[in-house]
Design a protein around this motif. Sequence first.
Motif, mmCIF file in Angstrom:
data_model
loop_
_atom_site.group_PDB
_atom_site.id
_atom_site.type_symbol
_atom_site.label_atom_id
_atom_site.label_comp_id
_atom_site.label_asym_id
_atom_site.label_seq_id
_atom_site.Cartn_x
_atom_site.Cartn_y
_atom_site.Cartn_z
ATOM 1 N N VAL A 1 0.298 -0.838 -0.011
ATOM 2 C CA VAL A 1 -0.360 0.451 -0.172
ATOM 3 C C VAL A 1 1.374 1.268 -0.192
ATOM 4 O O VAL A 1 1.824 1.287 0.887
ATOM 5 C CB VAL A 1 -0.882 0.172 1.150
ATOM 6 N N ASP A 2 0.902 1.729 -1.052
ATOM 7 C CA ASP A 2 1.672 3.161 -1.453
ATOM 8 C C ASP A 2 0.438 4.366 -1.585
ATOM 9 O O ASP A 2 -0.434 4.394 -2.234
ATOM 10 C CB ASP A 2 2.426 2.669 -2.297
ATOM 11 N N ALA A 3 0.977 5.219 -0.615
ATOM 12 C CA ALA A 3 0.351 6.530 -0.153
ATOM 13 C C ALA A 3 0.588 7.692 -2.310
ATOM 14 O O ALA A 3 1.837 7.049 -2.287
ATOM 15 C CB ALA A 3 0.348 7.814 0.900
ATOM 16 N N ASN A 4 -0.408 8.119 -2.606
ATOM 17 C CA ASN A 4 -0.307 8.907 -3.590
ATOM 18 C C ASN A 4 0.725 9.919 -3.536
ATOM 19 O O ASN A 4 -0.002 10.448 -2.555
ATOM 20 C CB ASN A 4 -0.997 8.995 -5.043
ATOM 21 N N ASN A 5 1.466 10.342 -4.645
ATOM 22 C CA ASN A 5 2.721 11.967 -3.493
ATOM 23 C C ASN A 5 1.673 11.943 -2.434
ATOM 24 O O ASN A 5 1.397 13.424 -2.347
ATOM 25 C CB ASN A 5 2.309 12.705 -5.371
ATOM 26 N N PHE A 6 2.442 11.965 -1.696
ATOM 27 C CA PHE A 6 2.340 11.520 -0.068
ATOM 28 C C PHE A 6 2.101 13.425 0.855
ATOM 29 O O PHE A 6 0.870 13.264 0.839
ATOM 30 C CB PHE A 6 2.996 10.666 1.087
ATOM 31 N N TYR A 7 3.285 13.935 -0.077
ATOM 32 C CA TYR A 7 3.650 14.761 1.402
ATOM 33 C C TYR A 7 3.512 15.681 0.887
ATOM 34 O O TYR A 7 2.062 16.539 1.549
ATOM 35 C CB TYR A 7 4.984 15.640 1.203
ATOM 36 N N VAL A 8 2.367 15.489 -1.316
ATOM 37 C CA VAL A 8 1.514 16.510 -1.092
ATOM 38 C C VAL A 8 -0.404 16.074 -1.104
ATOM 39 O O VAL A 8 -0.569 17.554 -0.688
ATOM 40 C CB VAL A 8 1.479 16.266 -2.944
ATOM 41 N N SER A 9 -0.257 14.869 -0.521
ATOM 42 C CA SER A 9 -1.734 14.661 -0.565
ATOM 43 C C SER A 9 -1.860 14.886 0.715
ATOM 44 O O SER A 9 -2.766 15.188 1.648
ATOM 45 C CB SER A 9 -1.594 13.352 -0.870
ATOM 46 N N CYS A 10 -1.035 14.781 1.830
ATOM 47 C CA CYS A 10 -1.137 15.411 3.226
ATOM 48 C C CYS A 10 -1.077 17.055 3.578
ATOM 49 O O CYS A 10 -2.182 17.485 4.109
ATOM 50 C CB CYS A 10 0.388 15.263 4.279
ATOM 51 N N GLU A 11 -0.864 17.300 2.765
ATOM 52 C CA GLU A 11 -0.839 19.199 2.826
ATOM 53 C C GLU A 11 -2.275 19.804 2.257
ATOM 54 O O GLU A 11 -3.215 20.357 2.512
ATOM 55 C CB GLU A 11 -0.042 19.943 1.555
ATOM 56 N N ARG A 12 -2.913 18.687 0.872
ATOM 57 C CA ARG A 12 -4.565 18.570 0.856
ATOM 58 C C ARG A 12 -5.299 18.647 1.524
ATOM 59 O O ARG A 12 -6.878 19.076 1.623
ATOM 60 C CB ARG A 12 -4.266 17.643 -0.729
ATOM 61 N N VAL A 13 -4.943 17.389 2.139
ATOM 62 C CA VAL A 13 -6.112 16.882 3.043
ATOM 63 C C VAL A 13 -6.142 18.088 4.236
ATOM 64 O O VAL A 13 -7.846 18.599 5.213
ATOM 65 C CB VAL A 13 -5.359 16.313 4.462
ATOM 66 N N PHE A 14 -5.737 19.546 4.371
ATOM 67 C CA PHE A 14 -5.544 20.622 5.138
ATOM 68 C C PHE A 14 -6.169 22.010 3.849
ATOM 69 O O PHE A 14 -6.349 22.881 3.961
ATOM 70 C CB PHE A 14 -5.086 20.867 5.819
ATOM 71 N N ARG A 15 -5.802 21.549 2.691
ATOM 72 C CA ARG A 15 -5.850 22.253 1.754
ATOM 73 C C ARG A 15 -7.447 21.862 0.993
ATOM 74 O O ARG A 15 -6.348 22.028 -0.395
ATOM 75 C CB ARG A 15 -4.949 22.754 1.083
ATOM 76 N N PRO A 16 -7.811 21.493 1.326
ATOM 77 C CA PRO A 16 -9.525 21.046 -0.194
ATOM 78 C C PRO A 16 -9.142 21.502 -1.245
ATOM 79 O O PRO A 16 -9.272 20.989 -2.325
ATOM 80 C CB PRO A 16 -9.987 20.103 1.058
ATOM 81 N N ASP A 17 -9.172 22.655 -0.893
ATOM 82 C CA ASP A 17 -9.002 24.163 -2.231
ATOM 83 C C ASP A 17 -8.485 24.236 -3.087
ATOM 84 O O ASP A 17 -8.463 24.228 -4.273
ATOM 85 C CB ASP A 17 -8.829 25.697 -1.247
ATOM 86 N N ASN B 1 7.681 28.804 2.253
ATOM 87 C CA ASN B 1 6.755 28.103 2.271
ATOM 88 C C ASN B 1 5.577 26.923 2.709
ATOM 89 O O ASN B 1 5.607 26.345 3.057
ATOM 90 C CB ASN B 1 6.291 28.244 0.747
ATOM 91 N N ARG B 2 5.793 27.035 4.639
ATOM 92 C CA ARG B 2 6.090 26.468 5.452
ATOM 93 C C ARG B 2 4.110 26.201 6.015
ATOM 94 O O ARG B 2 3.823 27.426 5.458
ATOM 95 C CB ARG B 2 6.853 26.697 6.267
ATOM 96 N N SER B 3 3.746 24.667 5.789
ATOM 97 C CA SER B 3 1.845 25.098 6.259
ATOM 98 C C SER B 3 2.456 25.273 7.689
ATOM 99 O O SER B 3 3.120 24.747 7.950
ATOM 100 C CB SER B 3 1.983 24.000 5.358
#
Length: 420
Positions: A7-23, A403-405
Amino acid sequence: MPVYALVDANNFYVSCERVFRPDLEGLPVGVLSNNDGCFVSRSAELKALGVKMGQPFFETRDLVRRHKVHVFSSNYALYGDMSSRVVACLHGFTPSLEVYSIDESFLDLTGIGGPLPAYAADIRARVKRWTGIPTCVGIGPTKTLAKLANHAAKKALLDPSGVCDLSDPAVRARVLPQVPVADVWGVGRRNAVRLSQLGVTTAADLRDLDPRLARQALTVIGERLVQELRGLSCLSLDRMPSPRRSVAVTRSFGQPVTEWDTMRQAVASHAARAAEKLRAEGMVAEALHVFVRTSRYRPGPACNDSVTVGLQPASADGFVLIAAAANAARRIWRDGVPFSKAGVILTGLRPADRVQADLLDTTDRAKAARLMAAVDAVNSALGRNTLVSAATLGHGWRMRQNNRSPSYTTRLADLPVARA
DNA sequence: TCTGGGGTCCTAGGACCC
DNA sequence: TCTGGGGTCCTAGGACCC
């Protein structure tokens, strides 16, 4: 026959950022390495714009502006926390799980009743629902084939379901010729060149290679790869990670360092952080390695020096390691050279409770240990670097992070606010 | 101007020992 | 003249991974 799933996350770091920035869903998004140096995670939209893994950020400024790419500095506290949430969710599907990296886990699915692709689809759905992280799942009778199946799922070589099951040799026969040999787990760029000289360019070619030839070209790793691709499992699931063998803290500087005092602060800071990691795992180090180097890219004379010193007795004491690292760095320091990076690496690790006592050592080790425990307690309660050695102070070397979240999940002040 | 960080494994070769 | 052989341990360097 065993059944493995990767089980491998899709572009993991980007996906983590998007969880809190669904926009940011559907928009080009990238995450940069330390120092805002290179892209280390890219959304599908950013990949489509031609930005490569590891590509320097500065090369893409125009493109970033033109396409309004959202760029984040890396936020490892966030990614580490999201990673453990994903793993916790995966534990619901099997008791036998190996956490392979921050965004990948191998699951032993041997003996699961029912169709495997449906089970894998359930895994994907639950991880997405519980953590917000999209994944792909690859299935196979060996870890190498599960890994390859995951690759096929990500590239949608058979279908776009996000799941690929290579248990069936007939399915394997369709997929392996489509995969370049360099994309097989463990091959890499150098080995791919060597293999191409043998006429091996796809995963199927490698599967059909004489194992003795594979061993000649790629050592035992090559021979094992051939067997794994044929469906003969050589790599077992590693549920209990073996104790780590080294701890490293290395950083590029925000700008070249030419002052010894700045270098001393950087090396002291790295040593202190390395000692912290060591203590967190209840270990001590027998040796300390320090290196300094100039930029690989800058013209002019290169300098790449290092020195290793033994620690007697083995230690995880911040002050001991800071002093050792600073002394070591002083020996390789050169005035007037623009250093771009320095690092501290600890080796010869062993459990702290099994240290050889030193008869000639007159320092009060128990007292020193209590001091370190107090430092760790303060920093754990009030945040890292609340209490530091004065030797680490100074900011001349610190990295860029523009550009740190926010630390949404690990810092109270950064908790996201929900409005209803 | 600006190019990451942290790991592991394997092999070859030398030191050392009996 | 002629000078062993086998084993272990350690390290450095190179390859790989994410």
